[in-house]
Scaffold this motif. Structure first.
Motif, PDB file in Angstrom:
ATOM      1  N   THR A 162       8.487   1.852  -8.190  1.00  0.00           N
ATOM      2  CA  THR A 162       9.554   1.048  -7.597  1.00  0.00           C
ATOM      3  C   THR A 162       9.049   0.182  -6.450  1.00  0.00           C
ATOM      4  O   THR A 162       9.697  -0.802  -6.094  1.00  0.00           O
ATOM      5  N   LYS A 163       7.895   0.554  -5.889  1.00  0.00           N
ATOM      6  CA  LYS A 163       7.317  -0.227  -4.807  1.00  0.00           C
ATOM      7  C   LYS A 163       5.794  -0.207  -4.914  1.00  0.00           C
ATOM      8  O   LYS A 163       5.208   0.687  -5.532  1.00  0.00           O
ATOM      9  N   VAL A 164       5.164  -1.193  -4.291  1.00  0.00           N
ATOM     10  CA  VAL A 164       3.714  -1.257  -4.217  1.00  0.00           C
ATOM     11  C   VAL A 164       3.292  -1.206  -2.753  1.00  0.00           C
ATOM     12  O   VAL A 164       4.097  -1.421  -1.845  1.00  0.00           O
ATOM     13  N   ASP A 165       2.014  -0.928  -2.537  1.00  0.00           N
ATOM     14  CA  ASP A 165       1.379  -1.115  -1.231  1.00  0.00           C
ATOM     15  C   ASP A 165       0.450  -2.315  -1.347  1.00  0.00           C
ATOM     16  O   ASP A 165      -0.245  -2.456  -2.362  1.00  0.00           O
ATOM     17  N   ILE A 166       0.441  -3.177  -0.348  1.00  0.00           N
ATOM     18  CA  ILE A 166      -0.449  -4.338  -0.340  1.00  0.00           C
ATOM     19  C   ILE A 166      -1.535  -4.121   0.700  1.00  0.00           C
ATOM     20  O   ILE A 166      -1.242  -3.851   1.870  1.00  0.00           O
ATOM     21  N   ALA A 205      11.681  -5.818  -0.356  1.00  0.00           N
ATOM     22  CA  ALA A 205      12.366  -4.849  -1.207  1.00  0.00           C
ATOM     23  C   ALA A 205      11.417  -4.162  -2.183  1.00  0.00           C
ATOM     24  O   ALA A 205      11.776  -3.141  -2.788  1.00  0.00           O
ATOM     25  N   LYS A 206      10.199  -4.693  -2.323  1.00  0.00           N
ATOM     26  CA  LYS A 206       9.271  -4.186  -3.331  1.00  0.00           C
ATOM     27  C   LYS A 206       7.965  -3.677  -2.741  1.00  0.00           C
ATOM     28  O   LYS A 206       7.091  -3.229  -3.478  1.00  0.00           O
ATOM     29  N   VAL A 207       7.823  -3.747  -1.431  1.00  0.00           N
ATOM     30  CA  VAL A 207       6.582  -3.325  -0.764  1.00  0.00           C
ATOM     31  C   VAL A 207       6.894  -2.195   0.210  1.00  0.00           C
ATOM     32  O   VAL A 207       7.793  -2.316   1.048  1.00  0.00           O
ATOM     33  N   ASP A 208       6.140  -1.116   0.103  1.00  0.00           N
ATOM     34  CA  ASP A 208       6.327   0.026   0.998  1.00  0.00           C
ATOM     35  C   ASP A 208       5.454  -0.107   2.240  1.00  0.00           C
ATOM     36  O   ASP A 208       5.893   0.201   3.349  1.00  0.00           O
ATOM     37  N   ASN A 268       5.182 -16.990  11.720  1.00  0.00           N
ATOM     38  CA  ASN A 268       5.294 -16.110  12.878  1.00  0.00           C
ATOM     39  C   ASN A 268       6.572 -16.303  13.675  1.00  0.00           C
ATOM     40  O   ASN A 268       6.767 -15.647  14.705  1.00  0.00           O
ATOM     41  N   SER A 269       7.456 -17.169  13.202  1.00  0.00           N
ATOM     42  CA  SER A 269       8.714 -17.378  13.914  1.00  0.00           C
ATOM     43  C   SER A 269       9.634 -16.185  13.680  1.00  0.00           C
ATOM     44  O   SER A 269       9.646 -15.576  12.602  1.00  0.00           O
ATOM     45  N   GLY A 270      10.387 -15.824  14.690  1.00  0.00           N
ATOM     46  CA  GLY A 270      11.295 -14.691  14.543  1.00  0.00           C
ATOM     47  C   GLY A 270      10.539 -13.382  14.420  1.00  0.00           C
ATOM     48  O   GLY A 270       9.558 -13.131  15.124  1.00  0.00           O
ATOM     49  N   ASP A 271      10.961 -12.560  13.486  1.00  0.00           N
ATOM     50  CA  ASP A 271      10.378 -11.229  13.291  1.00  0.00           C
ATOM     51  C   ASP A 271       9.072 -11.345  12.510  1.00  0.00           C
ATOM     52  O   ASP A 271       9.064 -11.818  11.377  1.00  0.00           O
ATOM     53  N   GLU A 272       7.970 -10.892  13.098  1.00  0.00           N
ATOM     54  CA  GLU A 272       6.671 -10.955  12.416  1.00  0.00           C
ATOM     55  C   GLU A 272       6.487  -9.834  11.402  1.00  0.00           C
ATOM     56  O   GLU A 272       5.580  -9.908  10.557  1.00  0.00           O
ATOM     57  N   SER A 273       7.308  -8.817  11.458  1.00  0.00           N
ATOM     58  CA  SER A 273       7.191  -7.685  10.522  1.00  0.00           C
ATOM     59  C   SER A 273       8.584  -7.327   9.996  1.00  0.00           C
ATOM     60  O   SER A 273       9.118  -6.265  10.318  1.00  0.00           O
ATOM     61  N   PRO A 274       9.156  -8.202   9.190  1.00  0.00           N
ATOM     62  CA  PRO A 274      10.552  -8.021   8.775  1.00  0.00           C
ATOM     63  C   PRO A 274      10.756  -6.914   7.748  1.00  0.00           C
ATOM     64  O   PRO A 274       9.837  -6.516   7.034  1.00  0.00           O
ATOM     65  N   GLY A 275      11.995  -6.433   7.688  1.00  0.00           N
ATOM     66  CA  GLY A 275      12.376  -5.493   6.646  1.00  0.00           C
ATOM     67  C   GLY A 275      11.897  -4.073   6.878  1.00  0.00           C
ATOM     68  O   GLY A 275      11.474  -3.697   7.975  1.00  0.00           O
ATOM     69  N   SER A 276      11.927  -3.285   5.815  1.00  0.00           N
ATOM     70  CA  SER A 276      11.609  -1.861   5.899  1.00  0.00           C
ATOM     71  C   SER A 276      10.143  -1.503   5.658  1.00  0.00           C
ATOM     72  O   SER A 276       9.746  -0.366   5.936  1.00  0.00           O
ATOM     73  N   PRO A 277       9.285  -2.412   5.131  1.00  0.00           N
ATOM     74  CA  PRO A 277       7.884  -2.014   4.929  1.00  0.00           C
ATOM     75  C   PRO A 277       7.210  -1.598   6.232  1.00  0.00           C
ATOM     76  O   PRO A 277       7.584  -2.063   7.317  1.00  0.00           O
ATOM     77  N   ARG A 278       6.212  -0.743   6.105  1.00  0.00           N
ATOM     78  CA  ARG A 278       5.379  -0.374   7.244  1.00  0.00           C
ATOM     79  C   ARG A 278       4.210  -1.349   7.318  1.00  0.00           C
ATOM     80  O   ARG A 278       3.561  -1.617   6.312  1.00  0.00           O
TER      81      ARG A 278
END
Length: 229
Positions: free
Chosen positions: A102-106, A127-130, A167-177
């Motif tokens: 359901t998800k990948v790691d990059i 939504a697809k990257v952990d 880099n504008s706004g959130d540099e690490s958006p969403g739920s991925p680590r």
């Protein structure tokens, strides 16, 4: 004169050492790959190729990852990183379909961090990257890009419009680590501070060259443990 050690004590000590040795062997020889482990998409950098990942991929194999879950992807590194991000999105979908995950790691090296971050920020990749990893990425630009003129290279220049938007706004958006590794001896990424991403776990390595980030055993172990949570 030394007193003789009772035979029972010697036997007990021997049993304890045997148990400890057995536990150590199990820990060191066991597979790190488990039910929660994701397929890994490796994204090389400018003028790189899938072979750049051979050492790291071999270590993941030794630690239990099946070959179907280790995708050493390639692309035309001269094109815009935005174009590469669109192709990366298709590759993520292909990898998910092939593995049933359901998800990948990059795990990215150098410029590969830019297209993969673009995918996460602008193309629904969160939504697809952990987990997302950047090894020596020019996340805020590098002066070494001033001497090359491909579209992707100009996007790596400090102050480029591409990086300003990325880099504008959130540099690490969403739920991925998010995590980055940078080396004080990396002469390709200047300044060193370019690698770090706000909201990510940013780690300084030993004195390693730009390509050595891909083969260093400590960086590998830290990367494996970060994505395999």
């Amino acid at each position: 004169m030394k007193r003789p050690v009772p035979a029972a004590a010697v036997a007990a000590a021997g049993v304890l050492l045997a148990i400890q040795a057995s536990g150590h062997a199990q820990a060191s020889g066991g597979s790190a790959f488990g039910p929660t482990s994701n397929p890994i998409l490796f994204v090389h950098g400018y003028n790189g190729d899938p072979g750049n990942w051979n050492t790291m991929a071999d270590r993941f194999t030794t630690d239990g990852w099946p070959s179907s879950h280790l995708d050493r992807w390639s692309y035309d590194s001269r094109q815009s990183n935005a174009t590469t991000a669109q192709q990366l999105a298709a590759e993520v979908d292909r990898l998910l379909g092939a593995t049933g995950a359901t998800k990948v790691d990059i795990v990215s090296h150098s410029m590969g961090g830019l297209s993969s971050r673009y995918y996460l920020k602008n193309l629904g990749g969160t939504a697809k990257v952990d987990a997302w990893v950047s090894l020596g990425g020019p996340n805020h630009g590098t002066d070494s890009a001033n001497s090359c003129y491909d579209t992707s290279c100009t996007e790596m220049r400090i102050g480029s419009g591409f990086l300003a938007a990325l880099n504008s706004g959130d540099e690490s958006p969403g739920s991925p680590r998010y995590a980055t590794w940078w080396s004080p001896c990396d002469t390709v990424i200047n300044p060193d501070s370019s690698v770090s991403v706000s909201g990510a776990a940013n780690t300084r390595t030993a004195c390693l060259g730009h390509m050595a980030l891909l083969t260093d055993a400590t960086v590998y172990a830290q990367t494996r443990d970060m994505i395999n949570r």
